[in-house]
Design an enzyme around this catalytic site. Sequence first.
Site, PDB file in Angstrom:
ATOM      1  N   TYR A 487       0.796  -1.246   0.000  1.00  0.00           N
ATOM      2  CA  TYR A 487       0.000   0.000   0.000  1.00  0.00           C
ATOM      3  C   TYR A 487       0.819   1.282   0.000  1.00  0.00           C
ATOM      4  O   TYR A 487       0.470   2.244   0.668  1.00  0.00           O
ATOM      5  CB  TYR A 487      -0.975   0.031   1.187  1.00  0.00           C
ATOM      6  CG  TYR A 487      -1.567  -1.301   1.566  1.00  0.00           C
ATOM      7  CD1 TYR A 487      -2.267  -2.066   0.629  1.00  0.00           C
ATOM      8  CD2 TYR A 487      -1.423  -1.808   2.848  1.00  0.00           C
ATOM      9  CE1 TYR A 487      -2.808  -3.295   0.970  1.00  0.00           C
ATOM     10  CE2 TYR A 487      -1.958  -3.036   3.201  1.00  0.00           C
ATOM     11  CZ  TYR A 487      -2.641  -3.781   2.260  1.00  0.00           C
ATOM     12  OH  TYR A 487      -3.181  -4.999   2.602  1.00  0.00           O
ATOM     13  N   HIS A 488       1.874   1.340  -0.826  1.00  0.00           N
ATOM     14  CA  HIS A 488       2.703   2.539  -0.863  1.00  0.00           C
ATOM     15  C   HIS A 488       2.921   3.043  -2.288  1.00  0.00           C
ATOM     16  O   HIS A 488       4.066   3.280  -2.701  1.00  0.00           O
ATOM     17  CB  HIS A 488       4.057   2.277  -0.197  1.00  0.00           C
ATOM     18  CG  HIS A 488       3.953   1.817   1.217  1.00  0.00           C
ATOM     19  ND1 HIS A 488       4.907   1.005   1.816  1.00  0.00           N
ATOM     20  CD2 HIS A 488       3.024   2.056   2.171  1.00  0.00           C
ATOM     21  CE1 HIS A 488       4.553   0.766   3.073  1.00  0.00           C
ATOM     22  NE2 HIS A 488       3.416   1.391   3.307  1.00  0.00           N
ATOM     23  N   PRO A 489       1.872   3.261  -3.087  1.00  0.00           N
ATOM     24  CA  PRO A 489       2.084   3.750  -4.458  1.00  0.00           C
ATOM     25  C   PRO A 489       2.488   5.223  -4.480  1.00  0.00           C
ATOM     26  O   PRO A 489       1.920   6.055  -3.762  1.00  0.00           O
ATOM     27  CB  PRO A 489       0.707   3.541  -5.108  1.00  0.00           C
ATOM     28  CG  PRO A 489      -0.265   3.671  -3.974  1.00  0.00           C
ATOM     29  CD  PRO A 489       0.443   3.060  -2.784  1.00  0.00           C
TER      30      PRO A 489
END
Length: 549
Positions: A487-489
């Site tokens: 969850y780190h775009p």
Amino acid sequence: PPLLGCGAGGAMDRSDFDYVIVGGGSAGSVLAARLSEDASTTVCLIEAGGRGDGLAVRMPAGTVAMLPGRPRINNWAFQTTPQPGLNNRRGYQPRGKCLGGSSAINAMLYIRGQRQDYDGWEAAGCAGWGWDDVLPYFLRAENNARGADAFHGAEGPLQVTDQFSPRPVSRAFLRAAEEAGHPPTADFNRGDNEGVGLYQVTQFHDAARRGERCSAAAAYLHPVMQRPNLRVITRAQATAILFEGRRASGIDLRQGRQTQRVLARREVILSAGAFGSPQLLMLSGIGPADHLRQNGIQPLIDLPAVGANLQDHLDVILSWTSRDTDSFGFSLRAGLRMPGHLRNWLRHGRGMLTTPFAEGAGFLRSNPGVDRPDLQLHFVIGVVDDHARRLHWGHGICCHVCVLRPHSRGTVRLSAPDPRAAPAIDPAFLSDPRDLATTIAGARLTERIMRSPALAPYLDRPMFGLREGMSDADWESYIRARADTIYHPVGTCRMGADAASVVDPALRVRGAEGLRVVDASVMPALISGNTNAPTIMIAEKAADLIRRG
């Protein structure tokens, strides 16, 4: 038409403002609060979701209800395009959809990254974004329960604290990591995060709200919603940026069945995230010209880098069932204990329901030759299968491992010329073979920790095909079958000094006037850790840049 009777916030009934901000997430909440500190400045914030102050957000353990996106509670719940590197599976991309954005649904972990990450930004042409430049903004944002020092602030809006009730198994994980040769650290946020320890979290530690999640909205925005110069419009989706020539002049939005227009006298600021900001730019004619024409959109500014440079942390999980029931699981004993957990949280702000789930942390090197940690571990007090979308009876524990600085680069594109259509998200996971090799090394390192003596009393049997003695080919099959995002775009509106970047170091969109992007999409390279604290820092710095003009 004038914008009347919608949203929340100040008493203004007007359709023109000095600043119009799209997206009330981690960056937008900060910007709206900071820019509206000047009473002579009018600010409008547009958010597609709700207020982000319900029980599921305030209770840290509520993330297990929001993260899966079934049903969609404060969550866009996007999917990726089929990923060749992951056996053509579609990945899952949860993103917050409410005030506070992803800080309202995440695990609350407060991590800044490494000094070298930001110095690398500066060396690549982003003047003013080195570690020494950004550290004051981290300090300005922070109210750390440990107090102030050279690396931490104690007077900012964002409450940061040690975990209130970490589970014994998480401390056993730390002992296991030390048995495997990894050093302990008490602070991951001093510019060198190597070692193992417990995460600090964005959680209220004052007496009034102790144990509640401190999202960016709870920290910055909710306390100032009634400022007369601030208008917050919720459940309204921006559909297009308005232009007068090449100057951004406002936003078209849809709220329910109604369409409205909000005008900006000074600037339009996009804070819609790594997916939403490039999507809105492209819908408005700013992006790769050929792609826009293919979608029936007349290009206004041909900017090929919009939606390019997508980077994300690919994560693989090693899971075990456990005989220990002092963890998050599904059992008769867990159900009987839940009323007590709820009372403990409501009365004292402590106990199981304050958990971030990912309690134990590790920042480790895949081999001694790398110059700084290139792997991150999240030790979780439960079994996470398909982003908690598949639940299992009983109890267990797991450890996630991701490659911190991946070489693979993906894209965000339009799936249709309709703002209601989800963007086409292609992280291109494992498209660079170096990422697979590092992931295998990380999985092997993680398995050694999990099989160390300190954790033996807690482990029962490995899950999902994990077994001892796996070869590199076995690990490759396991990773391609099970890995997905943590969850780190970032990176899809890349900041830089070169003409090919989307925004300059002042975050102004190239070729346009009166238009900036302020969110994780501007990161030129992914930082070595979780991205929420850096996104808040970016917004704090951007507020100063905007006030200077």
